[in-house]
Every structure is written in structure tokens, then in C-alpha cells.
Design an enzyme around this catalytic site. Structure first.
Site, PDB file in Angstrom:
ATOM      1  N   TYR A 100       0.839  -1.205   0.000  1.00 26.73           N
ATOM      2  CA  TYR A 100       0.000   0.000   0.000  1.00 26.73           C
ATOM      3  C   TYR A 100       0.867   1.245   0.000  1.00 26.73           C
ATOM      4  O   TYR A 100       2.030   1.215   0.428  1.00 26.73           O
ATOM      5  CB  TYR A 100      -0.978   0.002   1.181  1.00 26.73           C
ATOM      6  CG  TYR A 100      -0.360   0.290   2.538  1.00 26.73           C
ATOM      7  CD1 TYR A 100      -0.185   1.592   2.998  1.00 26.73           C
ATOM      8  CD2 TYR A 100       0.030  -0.754   3.389  1.00 26.73           C
ATOM      9  CE1 TYR A 100       0.351   1.846   4.247  1.00 26.73           C
ATOM     10  CE2 TYR A 100       0.567  -0.502   4.634  1.00 26.73           C
ATOM     11  CZ  TYR A 100       0.725   0.807   5.062  1.00 26.73           C
ATOM     12  OH  TYR A 100       1.269   1.072   6.300  1.00 26.73           O
ATOM     13  N   CYS A 101       0.288   2.349  -0.480  1.00 29.54           N
ATOM     14  CA  CYS A 101       0.894   3.672  -0.326  1.00 29.54           C
ATOM     15  C   CYS A 101      -0.170   4.583   0.287  1.00 29.54           C
ATOM     16  O   CYS A 101      -1.079   4.103   0.962  1.00 29.54           O
ATOM     17  CB  CYS A 101       1.462   4.202  -1.636  1.00 29.54           C
ATOM     18  SG  CYS A 101       0.273   4.470  -2.962  1.00 29.54           S
ATOM     19  N   TYR A 102      -0.079   5.887   0.057  1.00 34.09           N
ATOM     20  CA  TYR A 102      -0.982   6.782   0.783  1.00 34.09           C
ATOM     21  C   TYR A 102      -2.434   6.601   0.360  1.00 34.09           C
ATOM     22  O   TYR A 102      -3.325   6.405   1.184  1.00 34.09           O
ATOM     23  CB  TYR A 102      -0.558   8.238   0.581  1.00 34.09           C
ATOM     24  CG  TYR A 102      -1.466   9.218   1.298  1.00 34.09           C
ATOM     25  CD1 TYR A 102      -1.561   9.196   2.692  1.00 34.09           C
ATOM     26  CD2 TYR A 102      -2.231  10.134   0.596  1.00 34.09           C
ATOM     27  CE1 TYR A 102      -2.396  10.067   3.361  1.00 34.09           C
ATOM     28  CE2 TYR A 102      -3.070  11.015   1.257  1.00 34.09           C
ATOM     29  CZ  TYR A 102      -3.156  10.980   2.632  1.00 34.09           C
ATOM     30  OH  TYR A 102      -3.990  11.831   3.284  1.00 34.09           O
ATOM     31  N   SER A 133       2.343   2.660  -5.002  1.00 34.99           N
ATOM     32  CA  SER A 133       2.148   1.215  -4.815  1.00 34.99           C
ATOM     33  C   SER A 133       2.012   0.511  -6.155  1.00 34.99           C
ATOM     34  O   SER A 133       2.435  -0.641  -6.307  1.00 34.99           O
ATOM     35  CB  SER A 133       0.924   0.949  -3.938  1.00 34.99           C
ATOM     36  OG  SER A 133      -0.228   1.576  -4.460  1.00 34.99           O
ATOM     37  N   TRP A 181      -3.396   3.553   2.468  1.00 34.30           N
ATOM     38  CA  TRP A 181      -3.368   3.900   3.895  1.00 34.30           C
ATOM     39  C   TRP A 181      -4.578   4.725   4.278  1.00 34.30           C
ATOM     40  O   TRP A 181      -5.194   4.499   5.331  1.00 34.30           O
ATOM     41  CB  TRP A 181      -2.081   4.686   4.174  1.00 34.30           C
ATOM     42  CG  TRP A 181      -1.940   5.187   5.575  1.00 34.30           C
ATOM     43  CD1 TRP A 181      -1.336   4.540   6.610  1.00 34.30           C
ATOM     44  CD2 TRP A 181      -2.374   6.443   6.098  1.00 34.30           C
ATOM     45  NE1 TRP A 181      -1.367   5.313   7.742  1.00 34.30           N
ATOM     46  CE2 TRP A 181      -1.997   6.488   7.452  1.00 34.30           C
ATOM     47  CE3 TRP A 181      -3.041   7.544   5.558  1.00 34.30           C
ATOM     48  CZ2 TRP A 181      -2.273   7.571   8.278  1.00 34.30           C
ATOM     49  CZ3 TRP A 181      -3.322   8.640   6.372  1.00 34.30           C
ATOM     50  CH2 TRP A 181      -2.939   8.649   7.720  1.00 34.30           C
TER      51      TRP A 181
END
Length: 373
Positions: A95-97, A103, A124
Site C-alpha cells: 500500500y501507499c498513501y 504502490s 493507507w
């Protein structure tokens, strides 16, 4: 390339799914998902430069700069870190933000190296929103609050219950001037995530300790805090000598164990003395100059005796700290409480049994009925 996506499901956290957080370290430090490992696509400086490029020249220019910054050996090193994590945890999820570009790039580079793993849709941000919503939802569960004077081992009582939520443990702080933990406190986000993760394990009545909304640097989420304020209570009452032994354990023995393990004998002792001295000095406004000076003298004498092997010397300043500071403050707060809100008042063992009995009865209540009071 068709890269797999999964929905932001809290079961990922409940089941302890391995997570790879590809955000920059500075973002991760502000709060990651429980159990996540930070293996960034870009470091802090690379992210800063790409952000400036995006602001001035748009997304495509930012992507091109990122590709130049993270290339060659740097790119290979980051792919290698992801591969090592996935080899150790084949079910890891990325995952990323917001579950978008970073991602997706990590997924693509991994796929090109022969490994395919999914990323979380919404990243996230979506997972955090779901976790915060779960905290707010659990505020509607039956809730019991355990109160009592300082040194009544309320935290130990909470920990003895399978449905206990240890807010001080989540905050890594004992909730008082002397409650600071030797290790760094979690960020507000990490506190909420630790709280939410524990609540994922609990589906029925909850028991918590009577806290102010502020526990060290952390704030209890407002919806949950309001539920605590409305909840019925039990109050632990123990004699002074029993409580004095308990705070000696909390403020001296347990604290020294942690400092000694983390920093060794000399530095640990220096840091512990500094923490206890600073905590006492912060009470100057409430204690007044004369009482503070007296307690500081007693504390310094206790430090000298401690160095000679006499840890019990701390009781000379801990006892008046209880009777002249903590007890009057709690009794003042108690006067504001409705006496009818206390379901039970008694010693530690009887309060533990009362909390168990309340939990069993509350679990049998139909959903939506008012709490037992």
C-alpha cells in the site's frame, strides 16, 4: 499491465496480514498501519524533490523525475528489499498513501522481476478511515469504566479482563505526570491504530480505565471519550500502604527495569533520575514552592539511598506525593461525579469480580438497549 487490487478490509489487520508500506519514512513516522513494514519507493529527499516538481510542472514531469532519481542500483536495492520481505511473507500486501501511483509502481517493478502481489485500493487513507470508523462504532458497545485513587492497580485490573481495553498501553504512558515511558511515545495516529486494532479483537462489552481525554501526548478519539463519560463505573479502594507499594513498583521498580534493559546501568540510571526529577518539577504550580522544595529534597536523598541498594527510600517522597497531590486531585474530580453511576465500590478483587459480572450480564442484553446502571 493488469495489477491486482484488494479492497480496504479490516480483516487484513485483524488477521495480522503482512503489509508493505511504500510511503517515505517521514510519512510512516507519522503513523503506519498496524504490523506494516516501511520499505519506501522513495526516501524523504527524493519525495521532497518529486513533490516540488509536481507542484511546478505537473504529474508527468514528477513521474519522470522520480524515475531518474530511483534508477539503477537504487531501484535494484528497493526491489530487493520488497522481494526479501515477500520471500519471508508470501502473502504480503502493498500500500501507499491512497493506493495509487507509488504502490502501483512497486507492483509493476515486482511483476517485472517475477513476483505478483496485490495493492490495497485506497491505500493507507482508506484503511485508516475504516479503522477510525470502527473505533466510533465500538463506542456504542456496552462500556464500563474502572476508577480509583492512584496506586489502586486499575491498569492491572483492565489487563486481567479478556474484554479490557488498555488505553495507557496503547499510548505507552501511565496517564500521570510520572507516567512517561522510557521509549518514545507513539504518534496520535499510531495510538489510534493500536486502539483500533485491539477493538477489532473485542466484539462485546468493553472495560476501560478512568482516564482524562489526554493520555500523555495522545488524545482518546472524541466519540469514544464521550461514551466513557456516560458509562457506568466501579471504583477501587485500597489502603495507603498497598497503594504506596503499587506506585513504588510502577514509578521505581518497573521504570528501572526498562531503563536498565534499554540503556545499561550508568546511562539508564542517569536518564531515570532525570525523568523522575523533571516529573516532580512539573508539579510546581499545583504543589507550591515550599512543598515542591521539600519533596525534591526527599527525592534527592532517595536517589542516594537507591545507589546504595535501598530502593525503599523512595517511599519518603512517594507517600506525600500520594496524600498531598494525587489523592486530593482525584477526590475533587470524584465530587463532580454522580454517585449513582458507581455500580460497585470495593477492594481490587471485588471490583474485578464486579467487572466480570457486569460483562457477562451486558453481553446478554439485546443490542441497542441502554447500558446497565
Amino acid at each position: 499491465m493488469n495489477l491486482p487490487l484488494i479492497e480496504p478490509d479490516l480483516s487484513l489487520l485483524r488477521q495480522g496480514q503482512p503489509l508493505i508500506d511504500v510511503r517515505a519514512p517521514v510519512e510512516f513516522a507519522q503513523g503506519g498501519l498496524p504490523g506494516a513494514t516501511n520499505l519506501p519507493l522513495m526516501d524523504d529527499e527524493e519525495r521532497r524533490l518529486v513533490g516540488i516538481e509536481y507542484k511546478h510542472h505537473g504529474q508527468q514531469a514528477a513521474i519522470e523525475l522520480g524515475q531518474r532519481l530511483v534508477s539503477g542500483g537504487i531501484r535494484a536495492s528497493r526491489i530487493g528489499a520488497w522481494r526479501s520481505m515477500i520471500e519471508a511473507h508470501p502473502d504480503a500486501v502493498i500500500y501507499c498513501y491512497r493506493g495509487g501511483l507509488r504502490s502501483q509502481i512497486a507492483q509493476q517493478w515486482l511483476a517485472e522481476s517475477g513476483i505478483e502481489r496485490p495493492r490495497i485500493r485506497g491505500g493507507w487513507k482508506a484503511m485508516r478511515q475504516a479503522l477510525c470508523q470502527h473505533i466510533d462504532m465500538t463506542a456504542g458497545q456496552p462500556l464500563l469504566v474502572v476508577g480509583g485513587l492512584t496506586g489502586c492497580a486499575k491498569t492491572a485490573l483492565i489487563q486481567a479482563l479478556p474484554n479490557g481495553l488498555d488505553l495507557e498501553g496503547c499510548a505507552r504512558h501511565k496517564g500521570s505526570a510520572f507516567g512517561r515511558h522510557p521509549l518514545p511515545a507513539p504518534s496520535q495516529i499510531d495510538f489510534e491504530h493500536a486502539m483500533g486494532l485491539r477493538l477489532l479483537e473485542l466484539s462485546g462489552p468493553l472495560v476501560v480505565e478512568d482516564e482524562s481525554r489526554h493520555i500523555g501526548a495522545a488524545n482518546v478519539p472524541l466519540t469514544f471519550w464521550r461514551a466513557m463519560e456516560r458509562a457506568p463505573r466501579v471504583r477501587v479502594e485500597m489502603p495507603l500502604d498497598w497503594r504506596l507499594a503499587q506506585i513504588h513498583k510502577d514509578y521505581i521498580d518497573d521504570l528501572w527495569t526498562i531503563y536498565h534493559q534499554q540503556f545499561g546501568a550508568w546511562l539508564g540510571w542517569t536518564l531515570m533520575r532525570k525523568q523522575l526529577s523533571s516529573a516532580l518539577a512539573r508539579l510546581k504550580k499545583r504543589l507550591g514552592h515550599a512543598r515542591l522544595a521539600r519533596l525534591q529534597r526527599l527525592q534527592q536523598l532517595a536517589f542516594r539511598e537507591h545507589e546504595r541498594g535501598n530502593r525503599q527510600a523512595h517511599e519518603a517522597w512517594l507517600a506525600p506525593l500520594l496524600t498531598e497531590y494525587y489523592d486530593p486531585m482525584y477526590r475533587h474530580q470524584l465530587e463532580k461525579r454522580d454517585p449513582g453511576r458507581f455500580l460497585h465500590v470495593g477492594d481490587w478483587d471485588s471490583c474485578l469480580e464486579a467487572a466480570r459480572a457486569w460483562s457477562q450480564e451486558a453481553a446478554q442484553q439485546p443490542a441497542g438497549q441502554p447500558q446497565l446502571a
